[in-house]
Design a protein around this motif. Structure first.
Motif, PDB file in Angstrom:
ATOM      1  N   THR A  34      -7.429   4.393  -1.995  1.00 30.40           N
ATOM      2  CA  THR A  34      -7.181   4.658  -0.573  1.00 30.40           C
ATOM      3  C   THR A  34      -5.961   5.530  -0.357  1.00 30.40           C
ATOM      4  O   THR A  34      -5.851   6.206   0.656  1.00 30.40           O
ATOM      5  CB  THR A  34      -6.980   3.347   0.230  1.00 30.40           C
ATOM      6  N   GLY A  35      -5.003   5.467  -1.305  1.00 28.99           N
ATOM      7  CA  GLY A  35      -3.767   6.210  -1.136  1.00 28.99           C
ATOM      8  C   GLY A  35      -2.792   5.531  -0.186  1.00 28.99           C
ATOM      9  O   GLY A  35      -1.730   6.072   0.113  1.00 28.99           O
ATOM     10  N   PHE A  36      -3.128   4.337   0.287  1.00 30.37           N
ATOM     11  CA  PHE A  36      -2.252   3.606   1.199  1.00 30.37           C
ATOM     12  C   PHE A  36      -1.015   3.106   0.461  1.00 30.37           C
ATOM     13  O   PHE A  36      -1.009   2.966  -0.750  1.00 30.37           O
ATOM     14  CB  PHE A  36      -2.973   2.407   1.811  1.00 30.37           C
ATOM     15  N   ARG A  37       0.022   2.791   1.237  1.00 27.58           N
ATOM     16  CA  ARG A  37       1.244   2.220   0.687  1.00 27.58           C
ATOM     17  C   ARG A  37       1.513   0.815   1.211  1.00 27.58           C
ATOM     18  O   ARG A  37       2.361   0.111   0.697  1.00 27.58           O
ATOM     19  CB  ARG A  37       2.452   3.114   0.997  1.00 27.58           C
TER      20      ARG A  37
ATOM     21  N   GLY B 222       5.288  -3.099  -7.409  1.00 22.38           N
ATOM     22  CA  GLY B 222       6.537  -3.025  -8.161  1.00 22.38           C
ATOM     23  C   GLY B 222       7.066  -1.612  -8.301  1.00 22.38           C
ATOM     24  O   GLY B 222       7.911  -1.339  -9.138  1.00 22.38           O
ATOM     25  N   THR B 223       6.589  -0.726  -7.438  1.00 22.08           N
ATOM     26  CA  THR B 223       6.980   0.682  -7.537  1.00 22.08           C
ATOM     27  C   THR B 223       8.152   1.039  -6.638  1.00 22.08           C
ATOM     28  O   THR B 223       8.756   2.088  -6.807  1.00 22.08           O
ATOM     29  CB  THR B 223       5.800   1.586  -7.130  1.00 22.08           C
ATOM     30  N   GLY B 224       8.418   0.184  -5.647  1.00 25.19           N
ATOM     31  CA  GLY B 224       9.403   0.527  -4.636  1.00 25.19           C
ATOM     32  C   GLY B 224       8.820   1.409  -3.546  1.00 25.19           C
ATOM     33  O   GLY B 224       9.482   1.726  -2.569  1.00 25.19           O
ATOM     34  N   VAL B 225       7.572   1.804  -3.709  1.00 25.89           N
ATOM     35  CA  VAL B 225       6.880   2.650  -2.740  1.00 25.89           C
ATOM     36  C   VAL B 225       5.776   1.873  -2.032  1.00 25.89           C
ATOM     37  O   VAL B 225       5.512   2.085  -0.855  1.00 25.89           O
ATOM     38  CB  VAL B 225       6.266   3.890  -3.439  1.00 25.89           C
ATOM     39  N   HIS B 226       5.151   0.969  -2.757  1.00 28.71           N
ATOM     40  CA  HIS B 226       4.035   0.190  -2.214  1.00 28.71           C
ATOM     41  C   HIS B 226       4.528  -1.157  -1.707  1.00 28.71           C
ATOM     42  O   HIS B 226       5.362  -1.800  -2.348  1.00 28.71           O
ATOM     43  CB  HIS B 226       2.961  -0.012  -3.286  1.00 28.71           C
ATOM     44  N   ASN B 227       4.013  -1.562  -0.560  1.00 26.54           N
ATOM     45  CA  ASN B 227       4.449  -2.797   0.089  1.00 26.54           C
ATOM     46  C   ASN B 227       3.272  -3.753   0.219  1.00 26.54           C
ATOM     47  O   ASN B 227       2.239  -3.398   0.793  1.00 26.54           O
ATOM     48  CB  ASN B 227       5.012  -2.477   1.478  1.00 26.54           C
TER      49      ASN B 227
ATOM     50  N   ILE C 108      -8.664  -3.481  -7.596  1.00 29.20           N
ATOM     51  CA  ILE C 108      -7.382  -2.787  -7.472  1.00 29.20           C
ATOM     52  C   ILE C 108      -7.582  -1.273  -7.528  1.00 29.20           C
ATOM     53  O   ILE C 108      -6.943  -0.525  -6.794  1.00 29.20           O
ATOM     54  CB  ILE C 108      -6.387  -3.258  -8.554  1.00 29.20           C
ATOM     55  N   ALA C 109      -8.502  -0.806  -8.370  1.00 27.58           N
ATOM     56  CA  ALA C 109      -8.790   0.637  -8.422  1.00 27.58           C
ATOM     57  C   ALA C 109      -9.287   1.132  -7.064  1.00 27.58           C
ATOM     58  O   ALA C 109      -8.906   2.227  -6.619  1.00 27.58           O
ATOM     59  CB  ALA C 109      -9.808   0.934  -9.514  1.00 27.58           C
ATOM     60  N   SER C 110     -10.102   0.335  -6.389  1.00 21.44           N
ATOM     61  CA  SER C 110     -10.589   0.699  -5.057  1.00 21.44           C
ATOM     62  C   SER C 110      -9.444   0.758  -4.053  1.00 21.44           C
ATOM     63  O   SER C 110      -9.388   1.648  -3.210  1.00 21.44           O
ATOM     64  CB  SER C 110     -11.637  -0.307  -4.565  1.00 21.44           C
ATOM     65  N   ILE C 111      -8.538  -0.204  -4.151  1.00 21.75           N
ATOM     66  CA  ILE C 111      -7.376  -0.223  -3.263  1.00 21.75           C
ATOM     67  C   ILE C 111      -6.488   0.995  -3.539  1.00 21.75           C
ATOM     68  O   ILE C 111      -6.049   1.682  -2.621  1.00 21.75           O
ATOM     69  CB  ILE C 111      -6.586  -1.537  -3.443  1.00 21.75           C
TER      70      ILE C 111
END
Length: 117
Positions: A47-50, A75-80, A41-44
């Motif tokens: 990336t800065g991707f959403r 669960g941020t509302g920003v990440h999909n 997850i830290a690697s993901i």
């Protein structure tokens, strides 16, 4: 090996037909330890991707989503998140989803895909 082959097929399709699409792959072992999830997850996150498409075995979904939430990319509302495998929906739903729980927050807006053929 299914996830690796599937990821390679997506990468090949993108290289051929979607030149502007950026794809990064991060491997998480089928029988992952807590540390595997933390590092993956830290690697993901790095990336800065959403937008994310995760190809995981059924038992991996809950610990994967919990770690993603812990690291602030679910669960941020920003990440999909789009998850492979129709089994994922059942596994996530089988866990008591309280609206304000980390898993409940992470499950809001999830998309589930099932490959056929």
């Amino acid at each position: 090996s299914f996830g690796i082959s599937y990821a390679q097929a997506i990468r090949l399709e993108a290289n051929d037909n979607y030149k502007d699409l950026i794809i990064e792959t991060v491997g998480i072992p089928r029988y992952a330890s807590e540390e595997d999830y933390i590092v993956g997850i830290a690697s993901i996150k790095q990336t800065g991707f959403r937008f994310f498409y995760a190809i995981l075995a059924g038992p991996q979904f809950v610990p994967f989503l919990l770690e993603a939430h812990k690291q602030g990319i679910a669960g941020t509302g920003v990440h999909n998140w789009m998850l492979s495998n129709k089994d994922a929906a059942r596994r996530v739903a089988d866990v008591a989803l309280k609206e304000d729980s980390p898993l409940g927050l992470s499950a809001v807006g999830l998309t589930f895909y099932s490959s056929v053929g």
